[in-house]
Design an enzyme around this catalytic site. Structure first.
Site, PDB file in Angstrom:
ATOM      1  N   ASP A 443     -10.336  -2.042   1.166  1.00 41.14           N
ATOM      2  CA  ASP A 443      -9.145  -2.046   0.474  1.00 41.14           C
ATOM      3  C   ASP A 443      -8.996  -3.576  -0.179  1.00 41.14           C
ATOM      4  O   ASP A 443      -9.541  -4.296   0.106  1.00 41.14           O
ATOM      5  CB  ASP A 443      -8.013  -1.741   1.413  1.00 41.14           C
ATOM      6  CG  ASP A 443      -6.667  -1.360   0.327  1.00 41.14           C
ATOM      7  OD1 ASP A 443      -6.748  -1.241  -0.801  1.00 41.14           O
ATOM      8  OD2 ASP A 443      -5.760  -0.683   1.197  1.00 41.14           O
ATOM      9  N   GLU A 446     -10.509  -5.791  -5.283  1.00 40.29           N
ATOM     10  CA  GLU A 446     -10.640  -5.757  -6.917  1.00 40.29           C
ATOM     11  C   GLU A 446     -11.431  -7.189  -7.107  1.00 40.29           C
ATOM     12  O   GLU A 446     -12.185  -7.149  -8.292  1.00 40.29           O
ATOM     13  CB  GLU A 446      -9.545  -5.330  -7.651  1.00 40.29           C
ATOM     14  CG  GLU A 446      -9.033  -3.936  -7.620  1.00 40.29           C
ATOM     15  CD  GLU A 446      -8.460  -3.596  -6.349  1.00 40.29           C
ATOM     16  OE1 GLU A 446      -8.877  -2.401  -5.933  1.00 40.29           O
ATOM     17  OE2 GLU A 446      -7.889  -4.281  -5.746  1.00 40.29           O
ATOM     18  N   ASP A 522      -3.567   4.147  -5.035  1.00 39.65           N
ATOM     19  CA  ASP A 522      -2.274   4.033  -4.640  1.00 39.65           C
ATOM     20  C   ASP A 522      -1.544   5.002  -5.475  1.00 39.65           C
ATOM     21  O   ASP A 522      -0.554   4.546  -6.466  1.00 39.65           O
ATOM     22  CB  ASP A 522      -1.401   2.965  -4.526  1.00 39.65           C
ATOM     23  CG  ASP A 522      -2.086   2.142  -3.315  1.00 39.65           C
ATOM     24  OD1 ASP A 522      -2.812   2.731  -2.599  1.00 39.65           O
ATOM     25  OD2 ASP A 522      -1.981   0.829  -3.044  1.00 39.65           O
TER      26      ASP A 522
END
Length: 788
Positions: A443, A446, A522
């Protein structure tokens, strides 16, 4: 920094207090100034185009075409893929390619064409290079699928990287798909799509772009053929798409257009032509076979940000068990870490985590751990100290460590573009394995930093190794998560050589399927979010990432019982079936939504468990062929325009068609059927396609149809393998594959091929082997007979 950025920054570090939030905002301004100082100014630029052709130099599979101001190398590979690169760009180095680029096809030769053009003719494609640098991709029959106009570069007068732009034209009837995970789609409408992996900061919906996984990969579907084009540059860019329009027989068609703009990197691309199945098979041969998930990862997963303790984990698991609900995995979010520090455990709330993991494993349930890349920048933190010793962290242009703020507070970031850093990071998974974790959920990769100005990531001037070439974050950003996934996957292969690693990642890039899958991020808790979930799964599958799925119920907020149930029913037919929500959202356990929802969810869970052998078979096929589990309904007939525009129905493999309910208050819905006979799997009523039919969709189920003649491996009541066979249409045959999985090991599975046919008044099912047909190796149940 606009108001939304300010609010997001303060909220993101809310657990550390408002004062920390304002320090974060001030740090963002400082980082902006430092970033500007670390990047060289572009100054004046001059534009350049290739100019007229000068001469050619034939070579293996194609050759080199020289123009007055540029040169183009074109090669047809043995797998039928076409590569071309401008200004000396070759296929390597590349983060997308799994291995060395494939060998050139010796049969393809560069030869003169009319009007001063040149062409390369291959078995599946013809490529024509005009005298001014336009490149046309044609079918063997001569139909133009794509025409790249001469590219344009903008180069700094004082030297440095060039920006570039490539305009392309496609058939008037063509439709665009792909570009990674896009919430609007899966068909990509007119508009501009950014190529920059981004955490939107808040739960996203169909209008948000970009998202976590962007790829310069387009699949273009037209009447004449399907083609996939991949522009291999990791830099920030954008794609502007405009669908064409046919002239209603007047001959004045308007071509569809694609305009790709890149801030840097080589101008090079790969093109594959053929059917969707052939195109993705060639794409997988370039970028690598999809990682094979262990069988348990194809079951039901339950996650929650906020389990809080071992007691809560046991309570939730007991809730599933007491109600007789299948459960295969439990995911622990960052709240199980010690002060949110990766590769740690909060010993007060989880004092006996390995014991809990072993108890769950005995019940057939695995533990999955979240893993974030940010490392708390604090002496005494084992990961920070170890990384400092090996110089593992990203530095800025002045040689100082790049610092950001994430959940643990001030943090530093491993440079996953360096081989020894990936090896160092991969060794830490030994700690996770010792805690009893069987899978890993990447998670915030990026990567995210709450202190960045406007874009929640590292400064663009941050320096990366890039496999020894050196460069900055403008080039490394989009492949950061890909490198992290590689580090985890290769580390687990070393630590557990007999088992198949299970990793799925929020972010990634072309080729990420080599190391695992993804989830849809999300997504907002509303009906558009439900529709976006399906768009992302279909779109990612068409980019070569077959294993993905959404957070069932959405990430934020509290879904209504109806929305939760419809999401749950959709999730039961997607590769990754996971319920998950944020810390502040409502609960996602099925029993929290009332008795009716619980019973309907039970039906979906039981059906998912029954179809597990089919999902296992699809996983193996995806690894071997590149075909995704979830396919658009036009997969087998891309020339069917009605199916090409159908976005609310999908194929699960070759055998099943799933029509989820994506709108509130729906108890019947229209379903567009491909050609052939289809059976409702509940009523066994038969329908003939191509056609649009109206099917019942009560709250208890969504419409699922089986293709006539299909052989579907299922789990019997006693847990053994059975074959569910759907009767072929009269005078027709059918069949299917069954892969007998070996559990979680790397042993080659047994693959069985079955054929079905009518023999008089009965359906015969035979195993097709090297020595001729034989009896099936497991029980067979024929369905669809009573409606004939």
């Amino acid at each position: 920094m606009d108001g939304r950025d300010l609010v997001r920054s303060v909220k993101a570090v809310g657990s550390t207090g408002a004062a920390q939030g304002w320090r974060t905002v001030r740090a963002a301004w400082r980082r902006r100034r430092a970033d500007a100082a670390g990047l060289p100014p572009r100054g004046a630029e001059r534009a350049r185009v290739p100019g007229p052709v000068l001469d050619v130099e034939p070579g293996p599979g194609g050759g080199l075409v020289r123009f007055t101001r540029s040169e183009l190398r074109i090669t047809v590979a043995v797998n039928g893929a076409v590569f071309w690169g401008w200004d000396g760009a070759g296929p390597e180095p590349s983060y997308a390619l799994a291995d060395r680029s494939p060998r050139p096809d010796p049969r393809a030769v560069l030869e003169p064409d009319k009007d001063g053009a040149w062409r390369v003719v291959a078995e599946r494609v013809t490529v024509v290079i005009s005298r001014n640098g336009a490149v046309e991709v044609r079918t063997p029959g001569g139909v133009t699928l794509r025409r790249d106009l001469p590219p344009r570069w903008w180069e700094p007068v004082g030297g440095g990287r060039a920006r570039w732009m490539q305009r392309s034209e496609v058939a008037a009837d063509a439709r665009f798909f792909g570009l990674g995970g896009r919430a609007s789609g899966p068909r990509l409408r007119d508009g501009t799509y950014r190529l920059w992996n981004t955490d939107p900061g808040l739960a996203f919906g169909p209008g948000d772009d970009p998202l976590y996984i962007t790829m310069p990969v387009q699949m273009v579907v037209a009447d004449a053929a399907t083609h996939l084009v991949f522009h291999d540059s990791t830099w920030d860019g954008s794609v502007t798409l405009r669908e064409g329009e046919e002239g209603a027989g007047s001959g004045h068609d308007r071509a569809g257009t694609s305009e790709l703009r890149m801030d840097g990197g080589p101008l090079r691309c790969w093109v594959m032509v053929g059917t969707p199945a052939r195109v993705l098979h060639a794409w997988a041969s370039l970028t690598g076979a999809a990682a094979l998930p262990p069988a348990w990862a194809l079951g039901h997963h339950h996650a929650r940000w906020g389990f809080g303790s071992e007691q809560e984990v046991r309570r939730i698991v007991a809730g599933y068990q007491d109600r007789g609900l299948p459960l295969d995995a439990v995911h622990l979010d960052i709240d199980h870490f010690d002060a949110h520090q990766v590769f740690t455990v909060d010993r007060e709330r989880f004092p006996k985590l390995p014991v809990v993991a072993e108890e769950l494993r005995r019940d057939g349930i695995r533990l999955v751990s979240i893993v974030d890349p940010a490392v708390k920048a604090e002496a005494g933190n084992a990961v920070y100290d170890s990384g400092s010793e090996v110089d593992a962290f990203v530095r800025d242009s002045a040689g100082k460590l790049v610092r950001g703020v994430v959940w643990p507070g001030e943090a530093v970031y491993p440079d996953f573009t360096r081989a020894r850093v990936r090896q160092w990071w991969g060794e830490f998974y030994e700690e996770r394995l010792a805690q009893g974790f069987a899978g890993f959920w990447h998670d915030m990769n990026e990567p995210v930093s709450f202190t960045a100005f406007g874009e929640n990531t590292l400064p663009r001037s941050a320096r990366h190794d890039l496999e020894g070439r050196g460069g900055d974050h403008r080039e490394a950003h989009n492949v950061y998560a890909l490198g992290m996934a590689r580090a985890g996957y290769e580390g687990l292969r070393e630590l557990t050589p007999r088992g198949r690693p299970f990793i799925f990642s929020r972010s990634g890039w072309a080729g990420m399927q080599r190391y695992g899958g993804t989830w849809s991020g999300d997504v907002a808790t509303d009906w558009p979010g439900l529709r976006a979930s399906l768009s992302l799964v279909v779109g990612l599958g068409l980019c070569g990432v077959p294993y993905s799925g959404p957070d069932v119920g959405g990430f934020d907020g509290s879904p209504s019982p109806e929305l939760y149930l419809r999401w749950f029913q959709l999730g039961a037919y997607l590769p990754l079936f996971r319920t998950h929500a944020s810390l502040r959202a409502g609960r996602r356990e099925p029993w929290e939504f009332g008795d009716d929802v619980l019973e309907h969810a039970r039906v979906a869970l039981v059906e998912r468990r029954r179809l597990l052998p089919y999902f296992v078979t699809l996983a193996h096929l995806a690894r071997r062929t590149g075909a995704p589990y979830v396919r658009p309904v036009w997969w087998g007939v891309p020339e069917d325009r009605a199916l090409r525009d159908c976005e609310d129905t999908f194929l699960l493999g070759d055998c099943l068609l799933v029509a989820p309910v994506l709108d509130p208050g729906t108890d019947r819905r229209a379903v567009q059927l491909p050609r052939g006979r289809w059976y409702d799997t509940v009523t066994e009523e038969a329908y003939e396609g191509p056609a649009q039919v109206l099917l019942d969709a009560p709250m208890s189920r969504i419409p699922v149809l089986a293709r006539a003649g299909a052989v579907v491996p299922v789990r019997g009541d006693d847990g053994s393998l059975e074959l569910e066979v759907w009767a072929p249409a009269g005078g027709r045959t059918g069949g299917g594959l069954v892969v007998r999985d070996t559990g979680d090991s790397w042993e080659e599975p047994e693959i069985e091929r079955y054929v079905t046919r009518w023999e008089g008044q009965r359906v015969v099912v035979e195993r097709d082997g090297e020595n001729g047909p034989s009896e099936p190796s497991c029980p067979v149940r024929v369905r669809g007979l009573r409606t004939l």
